[in-house]
Write a protein that holds these residues in place. Structure first.
Motif, PDB file in Angstrom:
ATOM      1  N   HIS A  90       0.838  -1.201   0.000  1.00  0.00           N
ATOM      2  CA  HIS A  90       0.000   0.000   0.000  1.00  0.00           C
ATOM      3  C   HIS A  90       0.869   1.244   0.000  1.00  0.00           C
ATOM      4  O   HIS A  90       1.794   1.348   0.808  1.00  0.00           O
ATOM      5  CB  HIS A  90      -0.873   0.054   1.258  1.00  0.00           C
ATOM      6  CG  HIS A  90      -1.877  -1.045   1.325  1.00  0.00           C
ATOM      7  ND1 HIS A  90      -3.154  -0.903   0.845  1.00  0.00           N
ATOM      8  CD2 HIS A  90      -1.784  -2.308   1.810  1.00  0.00           C
ATOM      9  CE1 HIS A  90      -3.823  -2.040   1.043  1.00  0.00           C
ATOM     10  NE2 HIS A  90      -3.014  -2.901   1.629  1.00  0.00           N
ATOM     11  N   ARG A  91       0.520   2.192  -0.856  1.00  0.00           N
ATOM     12  CA  ARG A  91       1.145   3.507  -0.743  1.00  0.00           C
ATOM     13  C   ARG A  91       0.453   4.230   0.412  1.00  0.00           C
ATOM     14  O   ARG A  91      -0.774   4.360   0.424  1.00  0.00           O
ATOM     15  CB  ARG A  91       0.944   4.296  -2.029  1.00  0.00           C
ATOM     16  CG  ARG A  91       1.515   5.674  -1.888  1.00  0.00           C
ATOM     17  CD  ARG A  91       1.091   6.586  -2.979  1.00  0.00           C
ATOM     18  NE  ARG A  91       1.671   7.899  -2.735  1.00  0.00           N
ATOM     19  CZ  ARG A  91       1.127   9.020  -3.142  1.00  0.00           C
ATOM     20  NH1 ARG A  91       0.016   9.017  -3.817  1.00  0.00           N
ATOM     21  NH2 ARG A  91       1.713  10.168  -2.878  1.00  0.00           N
ATOM     22  N   VAL A 103       7.134  -1.061   5.987  1.00  0.00           N
ATOM     23  CA  VAL A 103       6.915  -2.001   7.091  1.00  0.00           C
ATOM     24  C   VAL A 103       5.708  -2.904   6.834  1.00  0.00           C
ATOM     25  O   VAL A 103       4.762  -2.525   6.133  1.00  0.00           O
ATOM     26  CB  VAL A 103       6.652  -1.270   8.442  1.00  0.00           C
ATOM     27  CG1 VAL A 103       7.917  -0.680   9.007  1.00  0.00           C
ATOM     28  CG2 VAL A 103       5.566  -0.214   8.301  1.00  0.00           C
ATOM     29  N   LEU A 104       5.767  -4.086   7.449  1.00  0.00           N
ATOM     30  CA  LEU A 104       4.622  -4.981   7.452  1.00  0.00           C
ATOM     31  C   LEU A 104       3.523  -4.319   8.280  1.00  0.00           C
ATOM     32  O   LEU A 104       3.809  -3.765   9.355  1.00  0.00           O
ATOM     33  CB  LEU A 104       5.027  -6.305   8.111  1.00  0.00           C
ATOM     34  CG  LEU A 104       4.038  -7.454   7.977  1.00  0.00           C
ATOM     35  CD1 LEU A 104       4.018  -7.980   6.544  1.00  0.00           C
ATOM     36  CD2 LEU A 104       4.412  -8.575   8.944  1.00  0.00           C
ATOM     37  N   VAL A 144       1.765  -4.654   3.289  1.00  0.00           N
ATOM     38  CA  VAL A 144       2.939  -3.823   3.604  1.00  0.00           C
ATOM     39  C   VAL A 144       2.594  -2.364   3.310  1.00  0.00           C
ATOM     40  O   VAL A 144       1.862  -2.079   2.361  1.00  0.00           O
ATOM     41  CB  VAL A 144       4.153  -4.288   2.750  1.00  0.00           C
ATOM     42  CG1 VAL A 144       5.294  -3.283   2.785  1.00  0.00           C
ATOM     43  CG2 VAL A 144       4.634  -5.668   3.220  1.00  0.00           C
ATOM     44  N   ALA A 145       3.096  -1.462   4.144  1.00  0.00           N
ATOM     45  CA  ALA A 145       2.899  -0.029   3.885  1.00  0.00           C
ATOM     46  C   ALA A 145       4.218   0.596   3.447  1.00  0.00           C
ATOM     47  O   ALA A 145       5.258   0.362   4.068  1.00  0.00           O
ATOM     48  CB  ALA A 145       2.386   0.660   5.150  1.00  0.00           C
ATOM     49  N   VAL A 146       4.147   1.349   2.354  1.00  0.00           N
ATOM     50  CA  VAL A 146       5.324   2.058   1.840  1.00  0.00           C
ATOM     51  C   VAL A 146       4.981   3.550   1.904  1.00  0.00           C
ATOM     52  O   VAL A 146       4.009   3.997   1.277  1.00  0.00           O
ATOM     53  CB  VAL A 146       5.649   1.607   0.396  1.00  0.00           C
ATOM     54  CG1 VAL A 146       6.849   2.358  -0.156  1.00  0.00           C
ATOM     55  CG2 VAL A 146       5.905   0.093   0.368  1.00  0.00           C
ATOM     56  N   THR A 390       7.610  -4.623  -0.836  1.00  0.00           N
ATOM     57  CA  THR A 390       6.628  -5.578  -0.311  1.00  0.00           C
ATOM     58  C   THR A 390       7.164  -7.002  -0.428  1.00  0.00           C
ATOM     59  O   THR A 390       7.068  -7.801   0.512  1.00  0.00           O
ATOM     60  CB  THR A 390       5.292  -5.435  -1.076  1.00  0.00           C
ATOM     61  OG1 THR A 390       4.882  -4.075  -0.974  1.00  0.00           O
ATOM     62  CG2 THR A 390       4.221  -6.334  -0.513  1.00  0.00           C
ATOM     63  N   ALA A 391       7.754  -7.313  -1.583  1.00  0.00           N
ATOM     64  CA  ALA A 391       8.315  -8.660  -1.782  1.00  0.00           C
ATOM     65  C   ALA A 391       9.415  -8.921  -0.765  1.00  0.00           C
ATOM     66  O   ALA A 391       9.459  -9.984  -0.140  1.00  0.00           O
ATOM     67  CB  ALA A 391       8.851  -8.786  -3.203  1.00  0.00           C
TER      68      ALA A 391
END
Ligand code: ADP
Length: 400
Positions: A90-91, A103-104, A144-146, A390-391
């Protein structure tokens, strides 16, 4: 391994599904006008025809359910079941002071995102709704958040503090955060690869020039300063945002012109920048076209736009104690040879020389061979970086 990248905005969701073995984009699309009449989904599967589905989409969960259905559709789909999605990236716009990397998503991370609602009221709440909807539809899939702000967490205090009473920083977290971090990080790293030099030894200025514009000083691979500040309003001239102004203008508009605070907020964010200066358009293409026909306001607007960028490049070259590369990215940065040339004009004293042929060909490196400072054009790819993070994070997690 397939990774779904989600960018949930205030009334839309953009998605892109990557096959990570070869980083291939299997499909992408947008659900527009969520919660508004006349919603629609545009889906572009690779190698198949684009489709548009009109339907009522009252909320993010229904929007994402449509995305899942179209991704697995026998005719328009690209995967056979939603079990083929290994993780979702997720952005998220704002991670405040606590988040310095992707982060997860855990309960604690969700709380941090919610705690930043005040700092990014237009972005973090829809980002969070996208996360909730994905968790509901894909309960066993890691998310995951980016964060847009994460890359800028290395900015030192002398660059992130505003010279206002210190307690405002302590009590209200008022400081420079910076945005577009994923894009700046991506293009800085690709530039180092293109130049064949370790990023740890480079001083790079990255210019993200799209509808929103920001510029970052990347020293040894870390952001040490950036033009957007407490909000994305500060810094460069943008499509409709003013960038830097004297804050007294706001008081003047209230007291002498009689505008309300909300009107000024809207004016600075939606009616200023390229649109406000030119009176023509927020779109650089329209302004360049008018300028080529001799329109004076368009010419002035372009001069203001490029001058501001030049000023920041100079400041950041000094902040970093030198300059090895300038990188252009996003809609204007990637596509306008004229803007790139105008920004670089007069910077020969820094050892920066553009090769005009390479610039108009849009080569990756557009500086001349004898230019001490390299100039590059690197298409940004925030979605790919979100998928990569994310990967990596979900792999590390499943290894533990
Ligand atoms: P966003 O920030 O919304 O992702 P983009 O990165 O797509 O925006 O950039 C949009 C900007 O790029 C607009 O101002 C548009 O005019 C400009 N742009 C796109 N193509 C060109 C071009 N060929 N020449 C000049 N500007 C361009």
């Amino acid at each position: 391994m397939n990774i779904l990248v989600i960018n949930a905005g205030s009334s839309s969701i953009k998605y892109k599904l990557f096959r990570m073995e070869d980083e291939f984009a299997l499909a992408e699309g947008t659900v527009d006008r969520i919660g508004v009449n006349g919603s629609n989904l545009t889906h572009k599967p690779f190698g198949k025809a684009e489709i548009k589905i009109e339907s009522s989409v009252p909320n993010y969960e229904i929007a994402l359910d449509m995305v899942m259905k179209v991704l697995t559709h026998p005719e328009h789909g690209v995967i056979s079941s939603i079990n083929d999605i290994s993780a979702v990236g997720h952005r998220v716009v704002h991670g405040g002071e606590k988040i310095s990397s992707s982060v997860l998503i855990t309960n604690e991370v969700e709380k941090i995102i919610r705690d930043c609602f005040d700092l990014a009221p237009l972005h973090n709440p829809p980002n969070m709704m996208g996360i909730y909807a994905c968790k509901k539809l894909l309960p066993d899939v890691p998310q995951v958040a980016v964060f847009d702000t994460a890359f800028h967490r290395t900015i030192p205090e002398e660059a992130y503090l505003y010279a206002i009473p210190y307690r405002l920083y302590e009590e209200y977290s008022i400081r420079r955060y910076g945005f577009h971090g994923t894009s700046h990080r991506y293009v800085a790293n690709i530039s180092a690869e293109v130049l064949g030099q370790p990023i740890e030894s480079l001083r790079i200025v990255t210019c993200h020039l799209g509808n929103g514009c920001s510029i970052t000083a990347v020293k040894d691979g870390k952001s040490i300063d950036t033009s957007m500040g407490f909000t994305p309003l500060e810094g460069l001239i943008m499509g409709t945002r003013s960038g830097d102004i004297d804050p007294t203008i706001v008081f003047y508009l209230i007291e002498r012109v009689g505008l309300a605070v909300q009107e000024i907020n809207s004016m600075l964010n939606r009616e200023s920048g390229l649109l406000g200066l030119s009176g023509i358009s927020r779109d650089m293409r329209d302004i360049l076209e008018s300028a080529s026909k001799g329109n004076k306001r368009a010419i002035t607007t372009i001069k203001c736009f490029t001058y501001r960028i030049k000023k920041y490049i100079g400041a950041y070259a000094f902040s970093m104690g030198g300059l090895d590369a300038v990188v252009f990215t996003a809609g204007i940065g990637e596509n306008s040879a004229q803007i790139r040339a105008m920004v670089c004009e007069g910077l020969e004293f820094l050892g920066l020389r553009i090769d005009y042929q390479r610039n108009s060909n849009r080569d990756k490196v557009i500086s001349s061979d004898n230019s001490k400072v390299k100039v590059l054009v690197i298409p940004t790819n925030e979605e790919l970086l979100i998928a990569r993070d994310t990967a990596e994070i979900t792999k590390v997690n499943s290894d533990q």
